[in-house]
Write an enzyme that holds these catalytic residues in place. Structure first.
Site, PDB file in Angstrom:
ATOM      1  N   ARG A 101      -9.187   0.383   3.391  1.00 55.36           N
ATOM      2  CA  ARG A 101      -8.222   1.317   2.797  1.00 55.36           C
ATOM      3  C   ARG A 101      -6.887   0.624   2.533  1.00 55.36           C
ATOM      4  O   ARG A 101      -6.103   1.108   1.711  1.00 55.36           O
ATOM      5  CB  ARG A 101      -7.964   2.505   3.742  1.00 55.36           C
ATOM      6  CG  ARG A 101      -9.087   3.514   3.796  1.00 55.36           C
ATOM      7  CD  ARG A 101      -8.666   4.733   4.596  1.00 55.36           C
ATOM      8  NE  ARG A 101      -7.335   5.133   4.202  1.00 55.36           N
ATOM      9  CZ  ARG A 101      -6.396   5.560   5.032  1.00 55.36           C
ATOM     10  NH1 ARG A 101      -6.648   5.688   6.318  1.00 55.36           N
ATOM     11  NH2 ARG A 101      -5.203   5.888   4.595  1.00 55.36           N
ATOM     12  N   LYS A 124       0.830  -1.215   0.000  1.00 52.48           N
ATOM     13  CA  LYS A 124       0.000   0.000   0.000  1.00 52.48           C
ATOM     14  C   LYS A 124       0.860   1.259   0.000  1.00 52.48           C
ATOM     15  O   LYS A 124       0.662   2.151  -0.830  1.00 52.48           O
ATOM     16  CB  LYS A 124      -0.898   0.000   1.245  1.00 52.48           C
ATOM     17  CG  LYS A 124      -1.500   1.359   1.576  1.00 52.48           C
ATOM     18  CD  LYS A 124      -2.191   1.331   2.929  1.00 52.48           C
ATOM     19  CE  LYS A 124      -2.624   2.687   3.395  1.00 52.48           C
ATOM     20  NZ  LYS A 124      -1.591   3.423   4.165  1.00 52.48           N
ATOM     21  N   ASN A 125       1.803   1.336   0.936  1.00 46.80           N
ATOM     22  CA  ASN A 125       2.509   2.611   1.093  1.00 46.80           C
ATOM     23  C   ASN A 125       3.533   2.877  -0.017  1.00 46.80           C
ATOM     24  O   ASN A 125       3.989   4.009  -0.164  1.00 46.80           O
ATOM     25  CB  ASN A 125       3.122   2.722   2.495  1.00 46.80           C
ATOM     26  CG  ASN A 125       2.031   2.953   3.537  1.00 46.80           C
ATOM     27  OD1 ASN A 125       0.904   3.332   3.198  1.00 46.80           O
ATOM     28  ND2 ASN A 125       2.338   2.704   4.803  1.00 46.80           N
ATOM     29  N   CYS A 167      -5.180   8.330   8.800  1.00 42.50           N
ATOM     30  CA  CYS A 167      -5.485   7.840  10.147  1.00 42.50           C
ATOM     31  C   CYS A 167      -5.213   8.937  11.179  1.00 42.50           C
ATOM     32  O   CYS A 167      -4.297   9.740  11.024  1.00 42.50           O
ATOM     33  CB  CYS A 167      -4.630   6.624  10.459  1.00 42.50           C
ATOM     34  SG  CYS A 167      -4.992   5.214   9.408  1.00 42.50           S
ATOM     35  N   ARG A 179      -0.435  15.620  12.919  1.00 47.67           N
ATOM     36  CA  ARG A 179       0.446  15.073  11.873  1.00 47.67           C
ATOM     37  C   ARG A 179       0.987  16.253  11.050  1.00 47.67           C
ATOM     38  O   ARG A 179       0.463  16.569   9.991  1.00 47.67           O
ATOM     39  CB  ARG A 179      -0.313  14.064  11.002  1.00 47.67           C
ATOM     40  CG  ARG A 179      -0.734  12.827  11.776  1.00 47.67           C
ATOM     41  CD  ARG A 179      -1.426  11.793  10.906  1.00 47.67           C
ATOM     42  NE  ARG A 179      -0.515  11.092  10.010  1.00 47.67           N
ATOM     43  CZ  ARG A 179      -0.875  10.038   9.264  1.00 47.67           C
ATOM     44  NH1 ARG A 179      -2.116   9.573   9.323  1.00 47.67           N
ATOM     45  NH2 ARG A 179      -0.004   9.459   8.467  1.00 47.67           N
TER      46      ARG A 179
HETATM   47  N1  EPU Z   1       6.599  14.443  11.243  1.00 43.74           N
HETATM   48  C1  EPU Z   1       6.909  15.753  11.540  1.00 43.74           C
HETATM   49  N2  EPU Z   1       6.943  16.658  10.507  1.00 43.74           N
HETATM   50  C2  EPU Z   1       6.692  16.295   9.216  1.00 43.74           C
HETATM   51  C3  EPU Z   1       6.380  14.963   8.930  1.00 43.74           C
HETATM   52  C4  EPU Z   1       6.344  14.049   9.970  1.00 43.74           C
HETATM   53  O1  EPU Z   1       7.144  16.104  12.692  1.00 43.74           O
HETATM   54  O2  EPU Z   1       6.747  17.166   8.344  1.00 43.74           O
HETATM   55  C5  EPU Z   1       6.581  13.453  12.341  1.00 43.74           C
HETATM   56  C6  EPU Z   1       5.201  12.833  12.527  1.00 43.74           C
HETATM   57  O3  EPU Z   1       4.380  13.614  13.353  1.00 43.74           O
HETATM   58  C7  EPU Z   1       5.543  11.491  13.131  1.00 43.74           C
HETATM   59  C8  EPU Z   1       6.892  11.147  12.486  1.00 43.74           C
HETATM   60  O4  EPU Z   1       7.413  12.370  11.974  1.00 43.74           O
HETATM   61  O5  EPU Z   1       5.724  11.614  14.515  1.00 43.74           O
HETATM   62  C9  EPU Z   1       6.820  10.147  11.346  1.00 43.74           C
HETATM   63  O6  EPU Z   1       5.869  10.573  10.382  1.00 43.74           O
HETATM   64  P1  EPU Z   1       6.010  10.166   8.844  1.00 43.74           P
HETATM   65  O7  EPU Z   1       6.065  11.420   8.047  1.00 43.74           O
HETATM   66  O8  EPU Z   1       7.107   9.179   8.685  1.00 43.74           O
HETATM   67  O9  EPU Z   1       4.611   9.451   8.556  1.00 43.74           O
HETATM   68  P2  EPU Z   1       3.715   9.579   7.268  1.00 43.74           P
HETATM   69  O10 EPU Z   1       4.559   9.714   6.064  1.00 43.74           O
HETATM   70  O11 EPU Z   1       2.620  10.561   7.502  1.00 43.74           O
HETATM   71  C10 EPU Z   1       3.769   7.042   6.701  1.00 43.74           C
HETATM   72  C11 EPU Z   1       2.767   5.959   6.487  1.00 43.74           C
HETATM   73  C12 EPU Z   1       2.129   5.579   7.810  1.00 43.74           C
HETATM   74  C13 EPU Z   1       3.220   5.170   8.801  1.00 43.74           C
HETATM   75  C14 EPU Z   1       4.308   6.238   8.894  1.00 43.74           C
HETATM   76  C15 EPU Z   1       5.504   5.814   9.734  1.00 43.74           C
HETATM   77  C16 EPU Z   1       1.970   6.374   4.252  1.00 43.74           C
HETATM   78  C17 EPU Z   1       0.879   6.844   3.376  1.00 43.74           C
HETATM   79  N3  EPU Z   1       1.740   6.428   5.567  1.00 43.74           N
HETATM   80  O12 EPU Z   1       3.047   8.133   7.244  1.00 43.74           O
HETATM   81  O13 EPU Z   1       1.347   4.444   7.517  1.00 43.74           O
HETATM   82  O14 EPU Z   1       2.656   4.982  10.081  1.00 43.74           O
HETATM   83  O15 EPU Z   1       4.784   6.573   7.583  1.00 43.74           O
HETATM   84  O16 EPU Z   1       6.060   4.653   9.217  1.00 43.74           O
HETATM   85  O17 EPU Z   1       3.002   5.940   3.785  1.00 43.74           O
HETATM   86  C18 EPU Z   1      -0.464   2.976   7.733  1.00 43.74           C
HETATM   87  O18 EPU Z   1      -0.116   2.443   6.665  1.00 43.74           O
HETATM   88  O19 EPU Z   1      -1.314   2.478   8.514  1.00 43.74           O
HETATM   89  C19 EPU Z   1       0.129   4.250   8.116  1.00 43.74           C
HETATM   90  C20 EPU Z   1      -0.417   5.053   8.985  1.00 43.74           C
END
Ligand code: EPU
Length: 429
Positions: A398, A22-23, A117, A122
């Site tokens: 999803r 998915k990701n 989610c 975020r």
């Molecule tokens: N963060 C910041 N600033 C930013 C971006 C992130 O402080 O600009 C912080 C977040 O608040 C969090 C940490 O960095 O504490 C990690 O966030 P990350 O950006 O890595 O998460 P994401 O890209 O929003 C993706 C996956 C999530 C998964 C996370 C961590 C996708 C679409 N989503 O989210 O997947 O939990 O990486 O591995 O790729 C899921 O598949 O169920 C899911 C939630």
């Protein structure tokens, strides 16, 4: 109002094939915008997030033809818009990858602040930091992010936090930026590497994906390509934990065992057995009892946060006290109250859950608070005595391809039922 209804207590047995990640898919589909030519993507997961992204691309003027349940033809040569529709964007987090992709292709993008989610705040400050360093102006207002540039220039960017989304988004934008971009303190998840491989197959010049530093030499033009997406690490891990928690024995096929190492290590510590093959793992939970284990979620190669709810569910059935620390998200324990409704004994203090293992769980009516929390409810229902009903299953759909059919193939008694408004009669669909 659709629900999952599970009669628990049957050990899962047999073989299951893991679908595309998915990701990775939700990054690669928006990335086709950069190709500006025909792409054939294979091993796409059959999940609602993917169809939402197809709708977005179509509305932007791209040709999207679903070839089969696992492959899609996308041609973005004629996109006419650099705006993403709000109602669709709010359905998933990955809609923000259109920021990087459109910026790289059109020098401007307008994308509503994304959904996804609910794990507390975020932020997207690291995405913005990256776009600005490449020479873009970023404005946030009226619930949208607008970005524009006269032309992107390569830059040296150090991320303050390790972020999957920021690494992907800035990589997308930098692919066509003039000169060299160096990204430091990047995420190393398998889907980061998969996206880089896809972009390189379009003619990009990206090195170092999967390490802490990614170097991108900007290129002027990209082209279409055929590409097959990697297997889903988290779907595989979910079946691994489900096999163990039901005291079953399952061969999980079509995986990359290296991506599963952190999950395998914790499962083995509980007493479950994991045997690795070239592209499969066999998990057996045929033990008298599971041992307690402590887990802390971390960016890859650490234990994935997206497996935290599933692992916590297994530990709810382990002998003794386990401690699970959420090291990525502020608030990813919302589902614990649902597990406790099923007889689990877990207390949460901030980012730490203390789990006193119980002998068994009992079926109850629960809801899927989010995607992986929903997966945890399914595992709990499969392992519990009696009937479990899970509401809000759109979250689960999803991210999990054909979950009901795959679990039935392993012997689970699970149905997806629709409950018509005002009726108490279930009809199996
Ligand atoms: N963060 C910041 N600033 C930013 C971006 C992130 O402080 O600009 C912080 C977040 O608040 C969090 C940490 O960095 O504490 C990690 O966030 P990350 O950006 O890595 O998460 P994401 O890209 O929003 C993706 C996956 C999530 C998964 C996370 C961590 C996708 C679409 N989503 O989210 O997947 O939990 O990486 O591995 O790729 C899921 O598949 O169920 C899911 C939630």
């Amino acid at each position: 109002m659709d629900k999952l209804v599970i009669k628990g207590g049957t050990p899962l047995r047999g073989e299951v094939h893991v679908s595309g990640a998915k990701n990775a898919a939700v990054a690669i589909i928006p990335a086709t915008i950069l190709a500006g030519g025909p792409c054939l993507l294979e091993n796409i997961p059959d999940i609602s997030d993917v169809y939402t992204l197809y709708d977005m691309l179509s509305l932007m003027g791209a040709t999207v033809r679903v070839v089969s349940r696992t492959s899609v033809f996308i041609d973005t040569s004629n996109i006419t818009s650099h705006k993403v529709p709000e109602d669709l964007a709010r359905q998933l987090r990955a809609s923000y990858y259109f920021l990087g992709a459109l910026l790289g292709r059109c020098n401007e993008a307008n994308v509503p602040l994304p959904g996804g989610c609910d794990f507390g705040v975020r932020p997207i400050d690291q995405h913005i930091k990256g776009f600005e360093a490449l020479g873009a102006d970023v404005n946030i207002g009226h619930g949208s992010v607008s970005i524009s540039t006269e032309g992107l220039l390569g830059s040296h960017i150090y991320f303050d936090v390790v972020s999957v989304g920021a690494t992907i988004n800035v990589m997308l934008a930098a692919v066509k930026a003039k000169g060299l971009t160096v990204l430091e303190n990047v995420a190393k998840e398998p889907h980061i590497v998969d996206l880089a491989n896809f972009l390189n197959s379009l003619g990009a010049d990206i090195r170092g994906a999967g390490t802490d530093v990614i170097k991108i030499h900007g290129v002027e033009k990209l082209h279409g390509a055929n590409y097959s997406i990697i297997p889903d690490q988290i779907e595989a891990g979910t079946y691994m934990v489900a096999a163990a928690a039901t005291k079953g024995n399952v061969l999980i096929r079509g995986v990359i065992p290296k991506h599963l190492e952190a999950i395998t290590e914790k499962l083995v510590k509980t007493g479950a057995s994991v045997v690795e093959y070239d592209d499969a793992v066999r998990v057996s939970g045929e033990v008298d009892h599971f041992e307690h284990v402590n887990v802390k979620t971390m960016p890859y190669p650490g234990f994935p946060t997206d497996m935290q709810p599933q692992m916590t569910t297994l530990l709810a059935l382990a002998r003794g006290t386990s401690i699970v620390t959420e090291g990525v998200w502020d608030n990813r324990f919302k589902y614990i109250s649902e597990l406790c409704r099923m007889g689990a004994s877990i207390s949460v203090d901030g980012k730490v859950a203390v789990i006193q293992g119980v002998e068994s769980l009992s079926g109850a009516c629960v809801r899927a608070a989010d995607l992986r929390a929903g997966a945890a409810m399914v595992i709990a229902g499969l392992a519990a005595n009696g009937k479990t009903e899970i509401e809000d299953i759109h979250h689960i759909e999803r991210g999990y391809t054909n979950l009901v059919d795959k679990l039935r193939g392993l012997g689970a008694e699970i149905d997806r039922v629709s409950v018509p408004e005002g009726s108490s009669m279930y009809s199996v669909v």
